[in-house]
Design a protein around this motif. Sequence first.
Motif, PDB file in Angstrom:
ATOM      1  N   CYS A   1      -5.020  -1.101   6.137  1.00 41.56           N
ATOM      2  CA  CYS A   1      -4.639  -0.715   4.775  1.00 41.56           C
ATOM      3  C   CYS A   1      -3.308   0.033   4.839  1.00 41.56           C
ATOM      4  O   CYS A   1      -3.270   1.271   4.816  1.00 41.56           O
ATOM      5  CB  CYS A   1      -5.723   0.148   4.145  1.00 41.56           C
ATOM      6  N   ASN A   2      -2.231  -0.700   4.929  1.00 42.51           N
ATOM      7  CA  ASN A   2      -0.903  -0.126   5.094  1.00 42.51           C
ATOM      8  C   ASN A   2      -0.018  -0.424   3.884  1.00 42.51           C
ATOM      9  O   ASN A   2      -0.217  -1.410   3.175  1.00 42.51           O
ATOM     10  CB  ASN A   2      -0.225  -0.701   6.342  1.00 42.51           C
ATOM     11  N   TYR A   3       0.954   0.458   3.671  1.00 40.94           N
ATOM     12  CA  TYR A   3       2.041   0.241   2.709  1.00 40.94           C
ATOM     13  C   TYR A   3       1.575   0.132   1.257  1.00 40.94           C
ATOM     14  O   TYR A   3       2.239  -0.491   0.432  1.00 40.94           O
ATOM     15  CB  TYR A   3       2.848  -1.010   3.085  1.00 40.94           C
ATOM     16  N   SER A   4       0.435   0.729   0.918  1.00 38.28           N
ATOM     17  CA  SER A   4       0.057   0.822  -0.490  1.00 38.28           C
ATOM     18  C   SER A   4       0.949   1.837  -1.196  1.00 38.28           C
ATOM     19  O   SER A   4       1.405   2.811  -0.593  1.00 38.28           O
ATOM     20  CB  SER A   4      -1.408   1.250  -0.608  1.00 38.28           C
TER      21      SER A   4
ATOM     22  N   VAL B   1      -7.328   1.184   9.776  1.00 34.53           N
ATOM     23  CA  VAL B   1      -5.960   1.635  10.019  1.00 34.53           C
ATOM     24  C   VAL B   1      -5.292   1.854   8.669  1.00 34.53           C
ATOM     25  O   VAL B   1      -5.219   0.930   7.852  1.00 34.53           O
ATOM     26  CB  VAL B   1      -5.173   0.608  10.849  1.00 34.53           C
ATOM     27  N   CYS B   2      -4.814   3.081   8.433  1.00 35.71           N
ATOM     28  CA  CYS B   2      -4.187   3.437   7.155  1.00 35.71           C
ATOM     29  C   CYS B   2      -2.845   4.096   7.449  1.00 35.71           C
ATOM     30  O   CYS B   2      -2.775   5.313   7.674  1.00 35.71           O
ATOM     31  CB  CYS B   2      -5.096   4.370   6.358  1.00 35.71           C
TER      32      CYS B   2
ATOM     33  N   LYS C   1      -2.013   7.557   9.873  1.00 35.94           N
ATOM     34  CA  LYS C   1      -0.711   8.053  10.323  1.00 35.94           C
ATOM     35  C   LYS C   1       0.385   7.696   9.323  1.00 35.94           C
ATOM     36  O   LYS C   1       0.281   6.707   8.590  1.00 35.94           O
ATOM     37  CB  LYS C   1      -0.343   7.445  11.678  1.00 35.94           C
ATOM     38  N   TYR C   2       1.436   8.517   9.327  1.00 31.45           N
ATOM     39  CA  TYR C   2       2.688   8.238   8.619  1.00 31.45           C
ATOM     40  C   TYR C   2       2.499   8.080   7.112  1.00 31.45           C
ATOM     41  O   TYR C   2       3.275   7.389   6.449  1.00 31.45           O
ATOM     42  CB  TYR C   2       3.365   6.977   9.179  1.00 31.45           C
ATOM     43  N   ASN C   3       1.461   8.709   6.547  1.00 35.68           N
ATOM     44  CA  ASN C   3       1.249   8.628   5.103  1.00 35.68           C
ATOM     45  C   ASN C   3       2.059   9.697   4.380  1.00 35.68           C
ATOM     46  O   ASN C   3       2.387  10.742   4.948  1.00 35.68           O
ATOM     47  CB  ASN C   3      -0.243   8.771   4.795  1.00 35.68           C
ATOM     48  N   ASN C   4       2.343   9.453   3.110  1.00 40.19           N
ATOM     49  CA  ASN C   4       3.234  10.324   2.355  1.00 40.19           C
ATOM     50  C   ASN C   4       2.535  11.553   1.780  1.00 40.19           C
ATOM     51  O   ASN C   4       3.158  12.355   1.095  1.00 40.19           O
ATOM     52  CB  ASN C   4       3.903   9.531   1.224  1.00 40.19           C
TER      53      ASN C   4
END
Length: 267
Positions: free
Chosen positions: A24-27, A46-47, A72-75
């Motif tokens: 679940c990336n780049y939402s 994976v998020c 990782k790397y979430n805003n």
Amino acid sequence: MKIKNLIGLRMYYAFGTQVKGNICNYSDYDGIYLYNSNHNKIIGNVCHYNGSAGIVVNYDSHNNIILQNDCKYNNDNGIFLDGRYNTIRSNKCEANANNGIYMVSTSDIILENICQFNANYGIDSRESLNIMFMNQITYNEYSTFSNNDTHLWNSPIKIYYAYNSKQYFNFLGNKYSDHYSSDLDKDGIYDEPYSIPENNSDNYPLYSTPDTYSLQVWTLLPDSRLVNNFSDDVGMIRIESNDVHVWKAGANAIMLTEQSLWTGQVI
């Protein structure tokens, strides 16, 4: 399953669902979002690089298991919790723009997570009665925050553990990268407590990272689910049929009411 869209994976009023193995990336918002959802398992997802948090368990969601996810790397936060009686275990919450794990919740267990390189706190615990231990909280802008002294930053009972090929029996806390003290008896626990704002402390901070301690830990949720599977358990565990449970492991017995949230050990 790969999920790349505006809102990620969202669940409302879910019960007894398993969300496992998704990317679940780049939402634009959260990677995985649960609203008023109970007794679900969020496992091995994976998020990364989401516009808000990696995983959100929101609006009085309870008795959920958040296990072995990579956030990782979430805003915003790696994992955000608003609820009660949730178990957050063995997740990686790294390099997020806010906190690794942020809780406005009560009676959650936070166990064996890696929270590092986050732009705010590694773990920020609000509300009351949360239990945090065996977490690696390292190299964040700020280490931890606890809004009151009802939170517990070490195991609620003493635990048998092996460290440097020797056996010990003690409470276990968390590993912090900004704690500097001694371990004169070489038991893997710093001799001085770790101060946590506001008005709290970890009295058993770990000298080494949690993966260097060998132990068996189980978590009991109020609906009598045992969160762990062991292949080499010794002894018996018995649950009474009424609303008070007696869990027996070796010579130990722990009394739990239907509102209890506890962590113990099979020995």
